[in-house]
Design a protein around this motif. Structure first.
Motif, PDB file in Angstrom:
ATOM      1  N   ALA A 374       3.035  -0.332  -2.261  1.00  0.00           N
ATOM      2  CA  ALA A 374       3.617   0.174  -1.016  1.00  0.00           C
ATOM      3  C   ALA A 374       3.123   1.581  -0.701  1.00  0.00           C
ATOM      4  O   ALA A 374       3.097   1.981   0.462  1.00  0.00           O
ATOM      5  N   GLU A 375       2.706   2.335  -1.729  1.00  0.00           N
ATOM      6  CA  GLU A 375       2.343   3.743  -1.529  1.00  0.00           C
ATOM      7  C   GLU A 375       0.882   3.962  -1.176  1.00  0.00           C
ATOM      8  O   GLU A 375       0.556   4.905  -0.446  1.00  0.00           O
ATOM      9  N   ILE A 376      -0.016   3.129  -1.686  1.00  0.00           N
ATOM     10  CA  ILE A 376      -1.449   3.458  -1.589  1.00  0.00           C
ATOM     11  C   ILE A 376      -2.112   2.981  -0.308  1.00  0.00           C
ATOM     12  O   ILE A 376      -3.255   3.354  -0.039  1.00  0.00           O
ATOM     13  N   GLN A 377      -1.407   2.186   0.507  1.00  0.00           N
ATOM     14  CA  GLN A 377      -2.034   1.656   1.720  1.00  0.00           C
ATOM     15  C   GLN A 377      -1.853   2.626   2.888  1.00  0.00           C
ATOM     16  O   GLN A 377      -0.744   3.112   3.117  1.00  0.00           O
ATOM     17  N   PRO A 378      -2.909   2.913   3.653  1.00  0.00           N
ATOM     18  CA  PRO A 378      -2.787   3.803   4.811  1.00  0.00           C
ATOM     19  C   PRO A 378      -1.931   3.181   5.898  1.00  0.00           C
ATOM     20  O   PRO A 378      -1.853   1.956   6.021  1.00  0.00           O
ATOM     21  N   LEU A 379      -1.288   4.026   6.699  1.00  0.00           N
ATOM     22  CA  LEU A 379      -0.326   3.558   7.683  1.00  0.00           C
ATOM     23  C   LEU A 379      -0.924   2.534   8.635  1.00  0.00           C
ATOM     24  O   LEU A 379      -0.314   1.504   8.925  1.00  0.00           O
ATOM     25  N   ARG A 380      -2.147   2.791   9.110  1.00  0.00           N
ATOM     26  CA  ARG A 380      -2.744   1.901  10.111  1.00  0.00           C
ATOM     27  C   ARG A 380      -3.042   0.513   9.569  1.00  0.00           C
ATOM     28  O   ARG A 380      -3.151  -0.443  10.325  1.00  0.00           O
ATOM     29  N   GLY A 381      -3.181   0.392   8.259  1.00  0.00           N
ATOM     30  CA  GLY A 381      -3.451  -0.918   7.678  1.00  0.00           C
ATOM     31  C   GLY A 381      -2.433  -1.346   6.647  1.00  0.00           C
ATOM     32  O   GLY A 381      -2.687  -2.257   5.861  1.00  0.00           O
ATOM     33  N   ARG A 382      -1.261  -0.667   6.657  1.00  0.00           N
ATOM     34  CA  ARG A 382      -0.288  -0.914   5.580  1.00  0.00           C
ATOM     35  C   ARG A 382       0.203  -2.354   5.580  1.00  0.00           C
ATOM     36  O   ARG A 382       0.307  -2.984   4.528  1.00  0.00           O
ATOM     37  N   ASP A 383       0.492  -2.889   6.759  1.00  0.00           N
ATOM     38  CA  ASP A 383       0.978  -4.265   6.807  1.00  0.00           C
ATOM     39  C   ASP A 383      -0.061  -5.229   6.231  1.00  0.00           C
ATOM     40  O   ASP A 383       0.258  -6.086   5.402  1.00  0.00           O
ATOM     41  N   PHE A 384      -1.310  -5.069   6.651  1.00  0.00           N
ATOM     42  CA  PHE A 384      -2.376  -5.955   6.177  1.00  0.00           C
ATOM     43  C   PHE A 384      -2.585  -5.795   4.675  1.00  0.00           C
ATOM     44  O   PHE A 384      -2.713  -6.790   3.940  1.00  0.00           O
TER      45      PHE A 384
END
Length: 476
Positions: A374-384
């Motif tokens: 949940a922490e390492i994904q950037p906001l623009r691609g967090r869902d993906f």
């Protein structure tokens, strides 16, 4: 509470919201654990073969994998809150179908409903919690999801034990409707995620919710400003962002590897088939049931330890300790099966080794894999990114649970334990070389480091050794 709630801000608001969302983990744990006690009675009533029993167990995992694929779209379009609400309805429907099923086919259909619910909730709950929690509590709050999960497993084992005497497997499955109803009601009081509202362009609503969740308006406004800054860097999302940004592909890849390794530790094999594992190690039916309940209790207590320590000790130290403990305990369990004999001392030692294994998993690999993904994904691609890692978790979970009884029959108990020991040793190597320490680092700083090309292991560093500012060195 609702998405437009205001009121006086207190530090506890975000914690209460996070706990309500973490009830998804309770449902996950209940549905994971209950089948272990019910399976032998289901097999007797329906005359189900071992292969059919594998499908009864693993059908939920297969549906969860599919559910995790659609969870990202649901979460992005309708919001994290509505995704959790939808999963709570599926939990309720699936529990009812499973308890009333007159045949194996309908039981599997009920398990499929539960799988869709678990897949959506397992994706959405850690994501939602990471987006509403303050930096200082984020690790503990995401770990609370795992605590709820382990609590659900323990409660289901206790319930199974109480109902086992009369072989009341329908009551075992039917009691899941009670917490499902509580979860549904809780979801009605959740606010929308401020980060999701910002992505939708609803800045005023996002600020209002953030002020509700933070102890001061100044802190809330700073976080809204940080989110707005990240969003100005580009609005590309999902697959397009993955295709065109190599750094995002690195974070997605790490999430996928972490979820594969979590499943290959062997934990869910033990959770789904614990009574069978103990019976294979020469335990009687009653003794196997008590040993299984003890596993659930240790899992719960150790997860509490993880929640207290994750934001103090950090992610990497706990994960390394976790993997080392699991490696040693699986080696010991295999040795006891192969060379320990069948006396009482050997049986006690077997229980001890598996309890230590569960303890090792619960203090690290259990909660921290979900936290890190949940922490390492950037906001623009967090869902993906979280869709990819969550799907991988369930696909691997299905593969392991759908083949374990066959693998156990082919390799034998000892070699199966040793195989899992090897997987845990590999997890140590992966953690040493690729897992970052994200304790006390904001999601926005982690994203900045990732997109600047910093090595995965250093995403949580405040500055790279020998570097000035955020200048990257070649990424690993």
């Amino acid at each position: 509470m609702g998405s437009t709630s205001t009121g006086v801000s207190t530090p506890g608001h975000a914690i209460v919201v996070g706990i309500l969302a973490a009830l998804a983990g309770l449902m996950f744990g209940l549905d994971t654990g209950v089948i272990a006690g019910a399976l032998r009675f289901i097999g007797n009533d329906f005359n189900a073969s071992p292969r059919t029993q594998e499908w009864i167990v693993s059908s939920m995992m297969a549906a969860a994998a599919v559910g995790s694929l659609i969870a990202g779209t649901i979460s992005f379009r309708f919001g994290r809150r509505r995704a959790l609400l939808g999963s709570s309805i599926l939990f309720l429907v699936g529990s009812l179908i499973s308890a009333l099923a007159p045949s194996v086919a309908l039981l599997i259909i009920g398990r499929i409903f539960l799988g869709f619910a678990v897949g959506i909730a397992a994706f959405t709950a850690p994501l939602y919690i990471s987006e509403v929690s303050a930096v200082a509590q984020r690790g503990s709050m995401i770990a609370c999801y795992q605590l709820m999960m382990t609590g659900g497993i323990f409660l289901s084992y206790v319930t199974d034990g109480m109902l086992a005497h009369g072989a009341h497997w329908r009551w075992m499955l039917g009691l899941m409707t009670v917490p499902a109803t509580v979860f549904l009601i809780g979801c009605l009081f959740l606010p929308d995620s401020p980060r999701w509202l910002m992505m939708r362009g609803e800045k005023l609503r996002a600020r209002k919710v953030m002020r509700y969740l933070r102890p001061s308006p100044q802190q809330a406004d700073r976080e809204i400003s940080d989110i707005a800054t990240e969003l100005t860097r580009g609005r590309s999302e999902g697959l397009s962002f993955f295709r065109h940004n190599a750094n995002f592909r690195r974070s997605v890849g790490l999430g996928i590897v972490l979820q594969i390794m979590q499943q290959l530790t062997g934990i869910n094999v033990l959770m789904y088939y614990a009574p069978k594992v103990f019976q294979a190690a020469n335990f009687g039916v009653s003794a196997a049931g008590w040993a299984t309940a003890l596993i659930g209790l240790i899992n719960l207590v150790a997860t509490c330890v993880a929640i207290v320590t994750v934001d103090r000790w950090g992610r990497r130290p706990l994960l390394l300790l976790s993997c080392a403990i699991m490696t040693g305990s699986m080696l010991l369990a295999g040795g006891l099966v192969e060379y320990g004999g069948h006396d009482t001392v050997a049986q006690i030692a077997m229980v001890g080794s598996l309890l230590v294994f569960v303890l090792g998993f619960a203090i690290g690999a259990g909660p921290l894999v979900w936290t890190l993904c949940a922490e390492i994904q950037p906001l623009r691609g967090r869902d993906f990114g979280i869709v990819c890692s969550t799907f991988t978790n369930w696909a691997t979970n299905w593969a392991v649970s759908n083949t374990f009884l066959s693998v156990l029959d082919t390799l034998g108990e000892a070699h199966t334990f040793w195989l899992f020991a090897g997987m845990n040793a590999l997890f140590i190597v992966i953690t040493l070389f690729y897992v970052p320490e994200t304790k006390g680092v904001s999601l926005e700083d982690i994203e900045s480091h990732l997109l600047a090309g910093w090595p995965l292991r250093d995403l949580g560093a405040h500055a790279l050794p020998g570097a000035s500012g955020a200048s990257p060195r070649p990424s690993r």
